[in-house]
Design a protein around this motif. Structure first.
Motif, PDB file in Angstrom:
ATOM      1  N   TYR A 135     -10.210   3.825   3.716  1.00 27.02           N
ATOM      2  CA  TYR A 135      -9.510   3.236   4.866  1.00 27.02           C
ATOM      3  C   TYR A 135      -8.110   2.827   4.418  1.00 27.02           C
ATOM      4  CZ  TYR A 135     -10.728  -0.949   2.307  1.00 27.02           C
ATOM      5  OH  TYR A 135     -10.856  -1.871   1.291  1.00 27.02           O
ATOM      6  N   ALA A 136      -7.249   2.526   5.382  1.00 23.13           N
ATOM      7  CA  ALA A 136      -5.891   2.076   5.066  1.00 23.13           C
ATOM      8  C   ALA A 136      -5.821   0.567   5.296  1.00 23.13           C
ATOM      9  CB  ALA A 136      -4.883   2.796   5.942  1.00 23.13           C
ATOM     10  N   PRO A 137      -5.705  -0.238   4.231  1.00 22.29           N
ATOM     11  CA  PRO A 137      -5.670  -1.693   4.423  1.00 22.29           C
ATOM     12  C   PRO A 137      -4.314  -2.180   4.933  1.00 22.29           C
ATOM     13  CG  PRO A 137      -5.427  -1.166   2.095  1.00 22.29           C
ATOM     14  CD  PRO A 137      -5.641   0.136   2.808  1.00 22.29           C
ATOM     15  N   GLY A 138      -3.278  -1.331   4.810  1.00 22.50           N
ATOM     16  CA  GLY A 138      -1.927  -1.740   5.233  1.00 22.50           C
ATOM     17  C   GLY A 138      -1.235  -0.599   5.939  1.00 22.50           C
ATOM     18  N   LYS A 139       0.092  -0.499   5.711  1.00 21.52           N
ATOM     19  CA  LYS A 139       0.881   0.508   6.434  1.00 21.52           C
ATOM     20  C   LYS A 139       1.051   1.796   5.633  1.00 21.52           C
ATOM     21  CE  LYS A 139       3.505  -2.991   8.985  1.00 21.52           C
ATOM     22  NZ  LYS A 139       2.973  -4.191   8.325  1.00 21.52           N
ATOM     23  N   GLY A 140       0.447   1.857   4.448  1.00 24.22           N
ATOM     24  CA  GLY A 140       0.664   3.013   3.586  1.00 24.22           C
ATOM     25  C   GLY A 140      -0.581   3.818   3.299  1.00 24.22           C
ATOM     26  N   GLN A 141      -0.817   4.041   1.996  1.00 26.72           N
ATOM     27  CA  GLN A 141      -1.901   4.924   1.563  1.00 26.72           C
ATOM     28  C   GLN A 141      -3.282   4.367   1.898  1.00 26.72           C
ATOM     29  OE1 GLN A 141      -0.465   5.089  -2.641  1.00 26.72           O
ATOM     30  NE2 GLN A 141      -0.974   7.238  -2.387  1.00 26.72           N
TER      31      GLN A 141
ATOM     32  N   ALA B 119       2.501   5.052 -10.128  1.00 31.10           N
ATOM     33  CA  ALA B 119       1.719   4.575  -8.983  1.00 31.10           C
ATOM     34  C   ALA B 119       1.565   5.700  -7.970  1.00 31.10           C
ATOM     35  CB  ALA B 119       2.430   3.397  -8.334  1.00 31.10           C
ATOM     36  N   GLY B 120       0.559   5.562  -7.113  1.00 39.09           N
ATOM     37  CA  GLY B 120       0.304   6.588  -6.098  1.00 39.09           C
ATOM     38  C   GLY B 120       1.551   6.899  -5.285  1.00 39.09           C
ATOM     39  N   GLY B 121       2.391   5.891  -5.017  1.00 37.03           N
ATOM     40  CA  GLY B 121       3.599   6.094  -4.219  1.00 37.03           C
ATOM     41  C   GLY B 121       4.766   6.631  -5.018  1.00 37.03           C
ATOM     42  N   GLY B 122       4.589   6.847  -6.324  1.00 37.23           N
ATOM     43  CA  GLY B 122       5.642   7.461  -7.140  1.00 37.23           C
ATOM     44  C   GLY B 122       6.329   6.529  -8.125  1.00 37.23           C
ATOM     45  N   GLY B 123       6.139   5.198  -8.014  1.00 39.02           N
ATOM     46  CA  GLY B 123       6.809   4.244  -8.921  1.00 39.02           C
ATOM     47  C   GLY B 123       6.284   4.365 -10.346  1.00 39.02           C
ATOM     48  N   GLU B 124       7.215   4.317 -11.312  1.00 40.26           N
ATOM     49  CA  GLU B 124       6.852   4.425 -12.737  1.00 40.26           C
ATOM     50  C   GLU B 124       6.191   3.134 -13.216  1.00 40.26           C
ATOM     51  OE1 GLU B 124       7.362   6.723 -15.250  1.00 40.26           O
ATOM     52  OE2 GLU B 124       8.201   8.250 -13.929  1.00 40.26           O
ATOM     53  N   LEU B 125       5.075   3.255 -13.914  1.00 40.15           N
ATOM     54  CA  LEU B 125       4.385   2.072 -14.447  1.00 40.15           C
ATOM     55  C   LEU B 125       4.324   2.077 -15.970  1.00 40.15           C
ATOM     56  CD1 LEU B 125       1.465   1.905 -11.855  1.00 40.15           C
ATOM     57  CD2 LEU B 125       3.422   0.360 -12.015  1.00 40.15           C
ATOM     58  N   ALA B 126       4.857   3.130 -16.611  1.00 42.47           N
ATOM     59  CA  ALA B 126       4.835   3.181 -18.077  1.00 42.47           C
ATOM     60  C   ALA B 126       6.131   3.797 -18.592  1.00 42.47           C
ATOM     61  CB  ALA B 126       3.650   4.015 -18.561  1.00 42.47           C
ATOM     62  N   THR B 127       6.729   3.174 -19.601  1.00 41.94           N
ATOM     63  CA  THR B 127       7.928   3.737 -20.228  1.00 41.94           C
ATOM     64  C   THR B 127       7.511   4.852 -21.184  1.00 41.94           C
ATOM     65  OG1 THR B 127       7.729   2.222 -22.078  1.00 41.94           O
ATOM     66  CG2 THR B 127       9.077   1.477 -20.210  1.00 41.94           C
TER      67      THR B 127
ATOM     68  N   SER C 241       0.821  -1.213   0.000  1.00 39.72           N
ATOM     69  CA  SER C 241       0.000   0.000   0.000  1.00 39.72           C
ATOM     70  C   SER C 241       0.857   1.267   0.000  1.00 39.72           C
ATOM     71  CB  SER C 241      -0.968  -0.008   1.189  1.00 39.72           C
ATOM     72  OG  SER C 241      -0.251  -0.129   2.391  1.00 39.72           O
ATOM     73  N   ARG C 242       2.202   1.093   0.069  1.00 42.09           N
ATOM     74  CA  ARG C 242       3.074   2.275   0.033  1.00 42.09           C
ATOM     75  C   ARG C 242       3.583   2.581  -1.376  1.00 42.09           C
ATOM     76  NH1 ARG C 242       5.933   0.121   5.418  1.00 42.09           N
ATOM     77  NH2 ARG C 242       5.744  -1.729   4.153  1.00 42.09           N
ATOM     78  N   ASN C 243       4.095   1.559  -2.075  1.00 46.20           N
ATOM     79  CA  ASN C 243       4.626   1.839  -3.425  1.00 46.20           C
ATOM     80  C   ASN C 243       4.847   0.541  -4.199  1.00 46.20           C
ATOM     81  OD1 ASN C 243       5.455   3.384  -5.574  1.00 46.20           O
ATOM     82  ND2 ASN C 243       7.259   4.238  -4.557  1.00 46.20           N
ATOM     83  N   VAL C 244       5.140   0.724  -5.489  1.00 46.37           N
ATOM     84  CA  VAL C 244       5.462  -0.403  -6.372  1.00 46.37           C
ATOM     85  C   VAL C 244       6.951  -0.722  -6.212  1.00 46.37           C
ATOM     86  CG1 VAL C 244       5.634  -1.125  -8.775  1.00 46.37           C
ATOM     87  CG2 VAL C 244       3.708   0.268  -8.043  1.00 46.37           C
TER      88      VAL C 244
END
Ligand code: PLP
Length: 268
Positions: free
Chosen positions: A251-257, A111-119, A47-50
């Motif tokens: 809600y937050a399902p984990g430790k992140g967003q 991704a919401g956490g900043g990780g790139e998902l498209a080149t 839930s934080r990042n990719v």
């Protein structure tokens, strides 16, 4: 008993259940639509990042898409993370053979956490091949900027029209990303640029937290309402209303967003 309409989502898997295929299927189910899937990528994320992802071979994505289209009467299609330029090209080729099915394109890039998902190659192919084939595109502001090759945000809608996009909903949830997000802050403005050139502003209350999977939730909710036979304007209005309720109950399902609560009541 009346069968639910079928919608197809072509998107990546998010093991945390916040975004991607998992978000789309939950939204479809909540809104009374049977969800079919073509999985394009397996991401490793919480839930934080990719952390990482593998894209599936284009051939496998095409096979999943074609087997569903041959078997089911697909009432609407949603496109999310597509993974590779070859896959974008192959999906464009398939969509061109099904011109009557409405298509909602969520041009997933980060991704919401900043990780790139498209080149950059995926973004370029999306710009040249998918924009003209989609009934509606739903970029957030950074995605609209990248597809438009930057410049003044006031012209993103016009630029995307020039590039062939028909209807464009630029979502504004990211606009004040660096500002404190709290109730009472300025509302989120979602700008709907219609095919006929008119523009409509949909405002939503800005709620605390940043929400992982909100773009997927909105695009799949619009797809679900289109699958039920609503026109585009009604589908967007209903989907924004659903999003607002889902985010209010987030809600937050984990430790992140936080994630939107797509299991919130389907109507007020
Ligand atoms: N699709 C996948 C597979 C993802 O992992 C993500 C974000 O992590 C997204 C789409 C985009 O998510 P959002 O709805 O937060 O823009």
């Amino acid at each position: 008993m009346h069968s639910p309409p079928v919608a197809l989502t072509i998107a990546g898997s998010d093991p945390s259940g916040g975004a991607g295929i998992q978000a789309d299927l939950t939204t479809f189910a909540r809104l009374g639509v049977h969800g079919a899937t073509a999985i394009t990528a397996i991401t490793v994320q919480d839930s934080r990042n990719v952390i990482d992802f593998d894209v599936l071979p284009t051939r496998r994505i095409v096979e999943q898409t074609e087997i569903v289209l041959a078997d089911c009467s697909v009432a609407a299609i949603k496109l999310g993370m597509l993974g590779s330029a070859d896959t974008v090209e192959a999906i464009a080729h398939i969509l061109a053979q099904h011109p009557t099915i409405p298509v909602v394109l969520d041009p997933v890039m980060v991704a919401g956490g900043g990780g790139e998902l498209a080149t950059e190659a995926v973004v370029e192919k999306t710009r040249s091949r998918l924009l003209p084939l989609a009934t509606l595109i739903t970029p957030n502001l950074p995605e609209a900027s990248r597809l438009s090759c930057g410049g003044d945000p006031a012209f993103f809608g016009a630029r995307l029209h020039e590039l062939g996009a028909r209807n464009i909903l630029i979502t504004g949830g990211d606009a004040l990303e660096s500002s404190p997000t709290s109730s009472g802050a300025s509302p989120i403005q979602n700008l709907f640029y219609r095919e006929n050139g008119s523009v409509q502003i949909f405002e939503l209350e800005r709620l605390p937290y940043s929400y992982h999977g909100s773009g997927c939730t909105l695009a799949s909710a619009i797809t679900a309402f289109l699958a039920h036979g609503h026109n585009l304007e009604t589908a967007i209005t209903e989907a924004l209303d659903f999003m607002n309720r889902a985010v209010s109950a987030g809600y937050a399902p984990g430790k992140g967003q936080h994630v939107p609560n797509r299991l919130c009541p389907a109507s007020a």
